[in-house]
Design an enzyme around this catalytic site. Structure first.
Site, PDB file in Angstrom:
ATOM      1  N   SER A  32      -8.752 -27.157  27.163  1.00 38.90           N
ATOM      2  CA  SER A  32      -7.503 -27.731  27.671  1.00 38.90           C
ATOM      3  C   SER A  32      -7.561 -29.253  27.659  1.00 38.90           C
ATOM      4  O   SER A  32      -8.566 -29.838  27.271  1.00 38.90           O
ATOM      5  CB  SER A  32      -7.273 -27.252  29.104  1.00 38.90           C
ATOM      6  OG  SER A  32      -8.267 -27.813  29.933  1.00 38.90           O
ATOM      7  N   ASP A  73     -14.354 -13.191  25.088  1.00 39.85           N
ATOM      8  CA  ASP A  73     -14.591 -13.285  26.520  1.00 39.85           C
ATOM      9  C   ASP A  73     -14.676 -11.882  27.107  1.00 39.85           C
ATOM     10  O   ASP A  73     -13.724 -11.392  27.705  1.00 39.85           O
ATOM     11  CB  ASP A  73     -13.406 -14.050  27.133  1.00 39.85           C
ATOM     12  CG  ASP A  73     -13.779 -14.694  28.444  1.00 39.85           C
ATOM     13  OD1 ASP A  73     -12.893 -15.316  29.061  1.00 39.85           O
ATOM     14  OD2 ASP A  73     -14.947 -14.559  28.871  1.00 39.85           O
TER      15      ASP A  73
END
Lengths: 506, 506
Positions: free
Chosen positions: A212, A269
Site C-alpha cells: 500500500s 496468503d
C-alpha cells in the site's frame, strides 16, 4: 572430502549456502538443496548446497573466475562461522537434511502436522535451516491442503516462541489488527490514544507498507520515531499506556516474517498462515483482548460477506484455543477511509481528526470511535452498548488528542500542527469529467497511484481525496490531488490515471 | 536510480540475480524475487532481486564487506551480459515480473492453463526468467491441483520445443522408458541392439543415476563413451541403427531438467509432470513408437496395480494426443532385475547375457526379450504374437551381441570381455543366516547399499546378487557380495546391512 575454500565477498543474509561446481557435486552425489557438513579447526556448520552448472557460453577469462574442481565457494556467514580464509582446505561430508522437510512433505500430502512437528518446523525456519524453495513448498501445502484449528493453534504458539515476548504487569492488554487492503485506514493511530486515555494498555506494533501507499508505521514516523527495541517499547507503554511502534524493529514472531517473504512472489496468503501470523504477533505482546477488523467490499481483500463470516469464526475459534478474548467486526472495505493517502497526508488527517477540526476525516473518526468502543466493551471498561459513546467523548473532549501528544513525546517526537507537515513540492489536481454521484473509489488503484507518486518512501507524496463514495459532484469539481517531488513520477501517475481512473461517477 | 556495481567473483549458473542492501531495496520498494532492469552502455538485462538483510551479529570487518547503500552486487552472468566492472555506475529501474507468474498462480488456484500459457511458462523456464521459489510453486500447483490431459499435452509440446529436436529420415523411430525404482534394470542395453539388429531405428538417450546405484548412461560408459552432441548422435544412429547415449549432454527438452531439479528437495513427482517429462524426451528424438515399462510391486515406485493401470491409461491418452503409438506394460518391480548392481557389475551382466553365457542374468534376458518383442509387434516388424520369438532368435544367434559391439565401436569404445571389466579391490560377501526361500529383495535397500559402497561415481563399486527372489538357500550360502574401493565405505555398508538386511528369507 577435502576442498579449497574460495571466499565470496558477500553475505546471503539468510540461509548458509556453499557453492560447488557440477563435477564435484556429482562426485559427492549432491544435488542443489542437499546439505553438507563443513568442518574446520574444531568448528562445524551445516550448509545448503548450490551448484554452478558449466556454462558453455562463458568467455574464457570468466571461466577462470567460475568455481573450479576442488573448490568450494563460501559466503560471508560461513567464513565468519568457520573463521576461514580463501585457499585454506576444509573437510566436507554429506549431512542429513532437516527433519522438518518430512513435515513439509506431510503437509503437501494433506496430512495433519502435530504440535511437536510444527514447533520443530518453526525452529528450523528461524535457525535458517530451510531454503526458500523448501519453505515455498510449505506455503503451497498450507495453501492447498487443509490446516485444521489444532494445527493453526500449534503454528501460532510455535511462532510466538520463535522470538521475543513482551511481558507487561497489567492483567488486561489490548491490541487490534486490520486484515488490510483498504487505503488510508489509519484507525490504529486514533484507537491507541483513545484507549490509553481510557486507562487501558495497548502495546501497538504496526508494519510498514508492503503493497500500500503507507503502513501505520510509515505514517506515525512523520510525527515521531517508531524504531525501538522491546525494552524501550515497554518504557513508553508504562509511561503513557500505549505506543505506536514499528514491529519490524523487534524480534516478535520472526518466523512469520520469513514465511511472508516466501509468500510474496506469488502473493499467496494461506488462511492458516494468515490466522497464525496475526494472532502470533498479538500473543507475542501478551495481548489478552484483541479486535480484528475485516473490511469487506468491492476492491478490498475480502469481497463477500460469506467469506468474512467464515474468517471471523476461525479467528474466534483460534482465540478461544489461545485463551484470548477476541471481537471480530466486519467494516466497509469498499473505499479508502481517510482523505489523505501517503504518510504525510495521512498524518495530517489523523491530527486534524483528533483535534476535531472540520479538516479531519469524518469516516476515519467514526470508524475509529466505533472500534475503540468495541474494545472498551470487550474489556469491560464500558458497559454493553456504551462503548462508542465513551470513545466519542474521549475524542470530542480532546482527551484522545492529549494522550496522542503524550505518546508522541514519549517516542521522542515533537508536537506538530497538521498544516505544518510538509507535502511534496509538485501537485496536480484531477477534476470530475461529469456531474453525478461517486459510486466507487478503488482502493488498489488509489494505492497504486499514490505509490507511483512516490509514497511511502517519499513520505510527502501521495493522493488527497476531496470526496468520498456517495458524494454528489459537478463536472469540473476537484476529485483528488496528486502530490509528488518528481515531475517524472507525477507524469507517470497521470498517465496511469488516464488508463484506470480509480474513481467511478454515475 | 543509479547504483555502484560490486562484482561478485562467482556465477549463479542459473537465473540472473542482483543483490541489494535492505535500505536501498526498501527505498526502491523492492522485495526479494522482484525484478529490476539494469541498463549500461546500451545493454540491458532483467535481474531477480536478492536482498541482504542487516546482520546485527556480524563483526565490524565483515560489515565492511557486506553490501553498502548505493551498491548493487552482480554475479558473473550479469557482469558478462553488461560488460561492466566494479565501481562503475549502473542505472536500475523496476521491471515487470514475468507474465508466467500469473499462470503459476492460476495453477495454484486449480484453474486450467491454456496451451499458450504453458508455452510461455516453459519459455520463461528455459530463459531463466523464473526463480526456484517461483518454480517450486508451479510444481506444488501441478502436484496438488488437477492437470488435465489437454494441459499435459500442451506442457509436453512446450517442453519439446524448449530445446533441440533430433530429426531422422526414417519413418519409424522406436524408443522406450522405464518408470524406474528397480535396481539393475538395464533392459535398454539389450533392447537397443535387438531392435537395431532387426532393422529398426532406436535413438536411445538415457540418464545417469539420480538416486539409484547406476543409470543406464553410467553402465554403458563402462564400455564406451556416452557423451555426444546431437549431430554425433545422429551419425551413430545412421551408421548402426541405434545408440546408447547420455541425454544430459544434449539440449533435449531442457525445461524438464530444471523442473526435476526443483522437485528434488521434496522428492515430489506430480503425475502431469512425470507424463510430460517422459513423452517430451521421446518426442524430442522424434520417436513414433514408444514402450513404457511400469514396474509394479513391493519396493517399486508404483506398488499397486490399480495405480499402474491408471498411469497406463494416461500414457495411452497422451500418446494419442501427441500422434505417437505407445505400448504400456506392467512388469515385476518387486526385486532387482540383473545380478550386478553398479556400473561395472551391470556392464558385465549385460555382456554375459548378450553372449548367452550361463554367467548372464536370465531375468534380464527374458525381460528384455519380452519388451523388444512388444516393440517389434507395435511397429509391425513382427506379426502379432511373434515378437518375443523373433527377439529371442536375435539374441540367441548372437546377432544382438554383434550389433551391440557395432554400437560400442561407433561410440568410440573397444570390445571388452566381461571378465576383463575390473571390479573394486575390496569385497565382502554376506551369507544366508538361515535356510529357506528368499521372499523379498528390497530395491531401495540394495540401491542404497551399492551407493554407500561407492556406486555410481566409483564405477567399480556395487553389489552382486548370487540369488534372486524365490531361490532356496541353505544357511551359510552366499547371498550377495559387496564391492568397494574404500574400506571405510565397505565398513559403513556392512553396518547399514546389519540394520536393514534388504533380503528376506522365510
Amino acid at each position: 572430502m577435502l576442498l579449497k575454500v574460495k571466499n565470496i565477498p558477500i553475505g546471503t543474509g539468510d540461509i548458509v549456502i556453499a557453492v560447488l561446481c557440477e563435477q564435484d557435486a556429482t562426485h559427492m552425489d549432491l544435488q542443489p538443496e542437499d546439505r553438507i557438513l563443513l568442518k574446520h579447526k574444531g568448528k562445524s556448520i551445516v550448509e545448503t548446497v548450490d551448484i554452478i552448472k558449466k556454462n558453455n557460453n562463458t568467455k574464457k577469462n570468466y571461466k577462470q573466475e567460475m568455481l573450479t574442481r576442488g573448490q568450494i565457494g563460501l559466503f560471508l556467514e560461513a567464513q565468519y562461522a568457520l573463521n576461514i580464509n580463501s585457499g585454506e582446505t576444509i573437510e566436507i561430508s554429506t549431512a542429513q537434511k532437516p527433519i522438518s522437510l518430512q513435515y513439509i512433505k506431510k503437509k503437501l500430502e494433506g496430512k495433519r502436522l502435530t504440535s511437536k512437528e510444527l514447533h520443530i518446523l518453526v525452529q528450523d525456519i528461524i535457525n535458517k535451516n530451510l531454503s526458500d524453495v523448501e519453505l515455498a513448498y510449505f506455503v503451497a501445502g498450507s495453501y492447498l491442503q487443509h490446516m485444521d484449528m489444532a494445527e493453526v493453534t500449534a503454528l501460532t504458539e510455535a511462532m510466538v516462541h520463535s522470538g521475543d515476548i513482551l511481558k507487561l504487569p497489567q492483567h488486561i492488554i489490548v491490541d487490534k489488527h486490520c486484515i488490510g487492503g483498504v487505503a488510508a485506514n489509519r484507525t490504529s493511530i486514533l484507537i491507541v490514544p483513545i484507549l490509553a486515555a481510557a486507562g487501558l494498555t495497548i502495546p501497538k506494533t504496526s508494519s510498514r507498507s508492503i503493497t500500500s501507499a503507507a503502513g501505520t508505521a510509515d505514517t506515525v514516523e512523520v510525527l515521531c520515531p517508531v524504531v525501538f527495541n522491546l525494552d524501550k517499547m515497554k518504557e513508553i507503554i508504562m509511561k503513557t499506556g500505549g505506543c505506536l511502534v514499528w514491529g519490524g524493529a523487534m524480534s516478535l514472531a520472526p518466523a512469520d516474517d520469513k514465511i511472508i517473504q516466501v509468500e510474496h512472489p506469488l502473493s499467496i496468503d494461506p488462511t492458516g498462515q494468515l490466522l497464525a501470523s496475526i494472532m502470533a504477533k498479538k500473543k507475542s505482546v501478551s495481548a489478552t483482548h484483541v479486535l480484528i477488523d475485516i473490511p469487506v467490499g468491492r476492491g478490498a481483500k475480502i469481497t463477500d460477506m460469506k467469506e468474512a463470516i467464515k474468517l471471523k469464526k476461525m479467528f474466534e475459534e483460534l482465540a478461544r484455543r489461545l485463551h484470548m478474548k477476541v471481537a471480530v467486526i466486519t467494516t466497509d472495505g469498499s473505499q479508502p477511509i481517510g482523505n489523505g493517502i501517503g504518510p504525510s497526508l495521512e498524518a495530517r488527517d489523523v491530527l486534524w481528526t483528533l483535534k476535531n477540526s472540520s479538516k479531519g476525516s469524518i469516516i476515519l473518526k467514526n470508524k475509529s470511535i466505533y472500534m475503540a468502543g468495541v474494545l472498551l466493551e470487550l474489556t469491560g471498561k464500558a458497559k454493553k452498548g456504551k462503548g462508542e459513546e465513551i470513545a466519542r467523548e474521549i475524542v470530542e473532549t480532546g482527551k484522545a488528542y492529549q494522550k496522542f501528544m503524550e505518546i508522541i513525546k514519549a517516542q521522542g517526537g515533537t508536537i506538530k500542527k497538521p498544516e505544518e507537515i510538509r507535502l511534496a513540492k509538485k501537485s496536480q489536481t484531477i477534476f470530475a469529467k461529469k456531474t453525478g454521484i461517486i459510486t466507487h473509489i478503488d482502493n488498489g488503484t488509489i494505492n497504486k497511484i499514490a505509490r507511483i507518486a512516490g509514497a511511502p518512501h517519499d513520505k510527502e507524496a501521495g493522493v488527497y481525496l476531496h470526496y468520498h463514495k456517495g458524494a454528489h459532484v459537478k463536472k469540473g469539481d476537484k476529485l483528488f490531488t496528486l502530490y509528488s517531488d518528481s515531475q517524472e513520477r507525477l507524469d507517470y501517475a497521470l498517465e496511469t490515471i488516464k488508463k484506470i481512473d480509480g474513481i467511478e461517477i454515475r
